[in-house]
Design a protein around this motif. Structure first.
Motif, PDB file in Angstrom:
ATOM      1  N   THR A  33       9.583  14.888  -3.436  1.00  0.00           N
ATOM      2  CA  THR A  33      10.084  15.665  -2.278  1.00  0.00           C
ATOM      3  C   THR A  33       9.994  14.812  -1.186  1.00  0.00           C
ATOM      4  OG1 THR A  33       9.539  17.495  -1.064  1.00  0.00           O
ATOM      5  CG2 THR A  33       7.811  16.502  -1.886  1.00  0.00           C
ATOM      6  N   HIS A  34      11.125  14.936  -0.516  1.00  0.00           N
ATOM      7  CA  HIS A  34      11.499  14.052   0.806  1.00  0.00           C
ATOM      8  C   HIS A  34      10.415  14.426   1.778  1.00  0.00           C
ATOM      9  CE1 HIS A  34      13.648  16.948   3.173  1.00  0.00           C
ATOM     10  NE2 HIS A  34      14.022  17.338   1.715  1.00  0.00           N
ATOM     11  N   ARG A  35       9.934  15.544   1.673  1.00  0.00           N
ATOM     12  CA  ARG A  35       9.138  16.100   2.829  1.00  0.00           C
ATOM     13  C   ARG A  35       7.635  15.315   2.951  1.00  0.00           C
ATOM     14  NH1 ARG A  35      11.946  20.337   0.759  1.00  0.00           N
ATOM     15  NH2 ARG A  35      13.176  21.471   2.264  1.00  0.00           N
ATOM     16  N   LEU A  36       7.527  14.625   1.839  1.00  0.00           N
ATOM     17  CA  LEU A  36       5.976  13.852   1.707  1.00  0.00           C
ATOM     18  C   LEU A  36       6.170  12.338   2.159  1.00  0.00           C
ATOM     19  CD1 LEU A  36       4.284  15.769  -1.100  1.00  0.00           C
ATOM     20  CD2 LEU A  36       4.023  16.054   1.365  1.00  0.00           C
ATOM     21  N   TYR A  37       7.454  12.029   2.583  1.00  0.00           N
ATOM     22  CA  TYR A  37       7.660  10.631   2.915  1.00  0.00           C
ATOM     23  C   TYR A  37       7.807  10.522   4.559  1.00  0.00           C
ATOM     24  CZ  TYR A  37       8.370   9.409  -1.874  1.00  0.00           C
ATOM     25  OH  TYR A  37       8.462   9.297  -3.438  1.00  0.00           O
ATOM     26  N   PRO A  38       6.643   9.835   5.056  1.00  0.00           N
ATOM     27  CA  PRO A  38       6.848   9.961   6.574  1.00  0.00           C
ATOM     28  C   PRO A  38       7.734   8.787   7.268  1.00  0.00           C
ATOM     29  CG  PRO A  38       4.833   9.199   5.722  1.00  0.00           C
ATOM     30  CD  PRO A  38       5.447   9.529   4.516  1.00  0.00           C
ATOM     31  N   TYR A  39       7.954   7.929   6.514  1.00  0.00           N
ATOM     32  CA  TYR A  39       8.879   6.765   7.086  1.00  0.00           C
ATOM     33  C   TYR A  39      10.160   6.742   6.455  1.00  0.00           C
ATOM     34  CZ  TYR A  39       4.269   5.898   8.915  1.00  0.00           C
ATOM     35  OH  TYR A  39       2.991   6.057   9.428  1.00  0.00           O
ATOM     36  N   ASN A  97       0.950  -1.202   0.058  1.00  0.00           N
ATOM     37  CA  ASN A  97      -0.201   0.083  -0.055  1.00  0.00           C
ATOM     38  C   ASN A  97       0.682   1.172   0.004  1.00  0.00           C
ATOM     39  OD1 ASN A  97      -2.305  -1.480   0.101  1.00  0.00           O
ATOM     40  ND2 ASN A  97      -2.694  -1.156   2.221  1.00  0.00           N
ATOM     41  N   TYR A  98       2.185   1.141   0.014  1.00  0.00           N
ATOM     42  CA  TYR A  98       2.966   2.262   0.021  1.00  0.00           C
ATOM     43  C   TYR A  98       3.793   2.520  -1.281  1.00  0.00           C
ATOM     44  CZ  TYR A  98       2.111   2.647   4.980  1.00  0.00           C
ATOM     45  OH  TYR A  98       1.408   2.702   6.034  1.00  0.00           O
ATOM     46  N   ALA A  99       3.943   3.897  -1.864  1.00  0.00           N
ATOM     47  CA  ALA A  99       4.880   4.117  -2.687  1.00  0.00           C
ATOM     48  C   ALA A  99       6.469   4.172  -1.941  1.00  0.00           C
ATOM     49  CB  ALA A  99       4.553   5.237  -3.285  1.00  0.00           C
ATOM     50  N   MET A 100       7.303   3.771  -2.804  1.00  0.00           N
ATOM     51  CA  MET A 100       8.564   3.993  -2.205  1.00  0.00           C
ATOM     52  C   MET A 100       9.673   4.659  -2.931  1.00  0.00           C
ATOM     53  SD  MET A 100       8.360   1.619   0.429  1.00  0.00           S
ATOM     54  CE  MET A 100      10.150   1.400   1.054  1.00  0.00           C
ATOM     55  N   GLY A 101      10.394   5.276  -2.041  1.00  0.00           N
ATOM     56  CA  GLY A 101      11.449   6.144  -2.792  1.00  0.00           C
ATOM     57  C   GLY A 101      12.999   6.006  -2.100  1.00  0.00           C
ATOM     58  N   ASN A 127      18.992   6.793   1.405  1.00  0.00           N
ATOM     59  CA  ASN A 127      17.931   6.213   2.311  1.00  0.00           C
ATOM     60  C   ASN A 127      16.786   5.864   1.368  1.00  0.00           C
ATOM     61  OD1 ASN A 127      19.365   8.763   3.881  1.00  0.00           O
ATOM     62  ND2 ASN A 127      18.409   7.371   5.439  1.00  0.00           N
ATOM     63  N   CYS A 128      16.093   4.715   1.958  1.00  0.00           N
ATOM     64  CA  CYS A 128      14.873   4.789   1.454  1.00  0.00           C
ATOM     65  C   CYS A 128      13.650   5.264   2.435  1.00  0.00           C
ATOM     66  CB  CYS A 128      14.506   2.975   1.333  1.00  0.00           C
ATOM     67  SG  CYS A 128      14.240   2.185   2.822  1.00  0.00           S
ATOM     68  N   ALA A 129      12.705   5.486   1.772  1.00  0.00           N
ATOM     69  CA  ALA A 129      11.480   6.039   2.469  1.00  0.00           C
ATOM     70  C   ALA A 129      10.294   5.520   1.806  1.00  0.00           C
ATOM     71  CB  ALA A 129      11.765   7.686   2.218  1.00  0.00           C
ATOM     72  N   SER A 130       9.181   5.502   2.502  1.00  0.00           N
ATOM     73  CA  SER A 130       7.651   5.294   2.016  1.00  0.00           C
ATOM     74  C   SER A 130       6.596   6.166   2.472  1.00  0.00           C
ATOM     75  CB  SER A 130       7.411   4.009   2.795  1.00  0.00           C
ATOM     76  OG  SER A 130       7.277   3.886   4.058  1.00  0.00           O
ATOM     77  N   ARG A 131       5.679   6.143   1.824  1.00  0.00           N
ATOM     78  CA  ARG A 131       4.481   6.942   1.923  1.00  0.00           C
ATOM     79  C   ARG A 131       3.136   6.287   1.412  1.00  0.00           C
ATOM     80  NH1 ARG A 131       2.581  10.242  -2.350  1.00  0.00           N
ATOM     81  NH2 ARG A 131       1.945  11.841  -0.872  1.00  0.00           N
ATOM     82  N   PRO A 132       2.127   6.521   2.510  1.00  0.00           N
ATOM     83  CA  PRO A 132       1.008   5.585   2.134  1.00  0.00           C
ATOM     84  C   PRO A 132       0.237   6.083   1.074  1.00  0.00           C
ATOM     85  CG  PRO A 132       0.806   7.085   4.055  1.00  0.00           C
ATOM     86  CD  PRO A 132       2.293   7.234   3.562  1.00  0.00           C
ATOM     87  N   ARG A 142      19.675  16.680   0.619  1.00  0.00           N
ATOM     88  CA  ARG A 142      19.020  15.600   0.350  1.00  0.00           C
ATOM     89  C   ARG A 142      18.454  15.498  -1.069  1.00  0.00           C
ATOM     90  NH1 ARG A 142      15.779  12.661   4.795  1.00  0.00           N
ATOM     91  NH2 ARG A 142      17.666  12.323   5.620  1.00  0.00           N
ATOM     92  N   GLU A 143      18.665  14.495  -1.871  1.00  0.00           N
ATOM     93  CA  GLU A 143      17.860  14.522  -3.299  1.00  0.00           C
ATOM     94  C   GLU A 143      17.365  13.305  -3.633  1.00  0.00           C
ATOM     95  OE1 GLU A 143      20.765  14.844  -6.539  1.00  0.00           O
ATOM     96  OE2 GLU A 143      21.983  13.382  -5.682  1.00  0.00           O
ATOM     97  N   PHE A 144      16.288  13.435  -4.567  1.00  0.00           N
ATOM     98  CA  PHE A 144      15.667  12.131  -4.894  1.00  0.00           C
ATOM     99  C   PHE A 144      16.542  11.527  -5.676  1.00  0.00           C
ATOM    100  CE2 PHE A 144      11.939   9.692  -6.346  1.00  0.00           C
ATOM    101  CZ  PHE A 144      12.063   9.688  -7.590  1.00  0.00           C
TER     102      PHE A 144
END
Length: 124
Positions: A107-113, A31-35, A95-100, A45-47
């Protein structure tokens, strides 16, 4: 809550390859997009790359397009970043990051995890 753990970083010579992994636990991974993001010393920090929850859509920074490949295995709750033709400019903490959401954003600011990060060092 989603817990992310990266692995696979290390020291590699220019032109070499590494594969990063990010193992997720907690909520339903699919259920999560990953970055993947990176941050080099003294830089913001860059995407780097992102993948939708189904894996059907992928996105890359121009600097890595054609060299890096993001993929995911929802059965294993893992996302990967295959990095080929590495150069010293790729040196950074990754870093990996996820968002629901099904949608990848840059933008990294929209990834809570976030995971704790793994160091990638490319020597010339």
């Amino acid at each position: 809550q989603v817990h992310l753990v990266e692995s696979g970083g290390g020291l590699v010579q220019a032109g070499g390859s590494l594969r990063l992994s990010c193992a997720a636990s907690g909520r339903t991974f699919s259920n999560y997009a990953m970055g993947w993001f990176r941050q080099a010393p003294g830089k913001e920090r860059e995407f780097v790359a992102g993948i939708s929850w189904s894996g059907g859509d992928t996105y890359y920074a121009d600097s890595v397009k054609g060299r890096f490949t993001i993929s995911r295995d929802n059965a294993k709750n893992t996302v990967y970043l295959q990095m080929n033709s590495l150069n010293p400019e790729d040196t950074a903490v990754y870093n990996c990051a996820s968002r629901p959401s099904s949608v990848v954003v840059l933008t990294h600011r929209l990834y809570p995890y976030w995971g704790q990060g793994t160091q990638v060092t490319v020597s010339s």
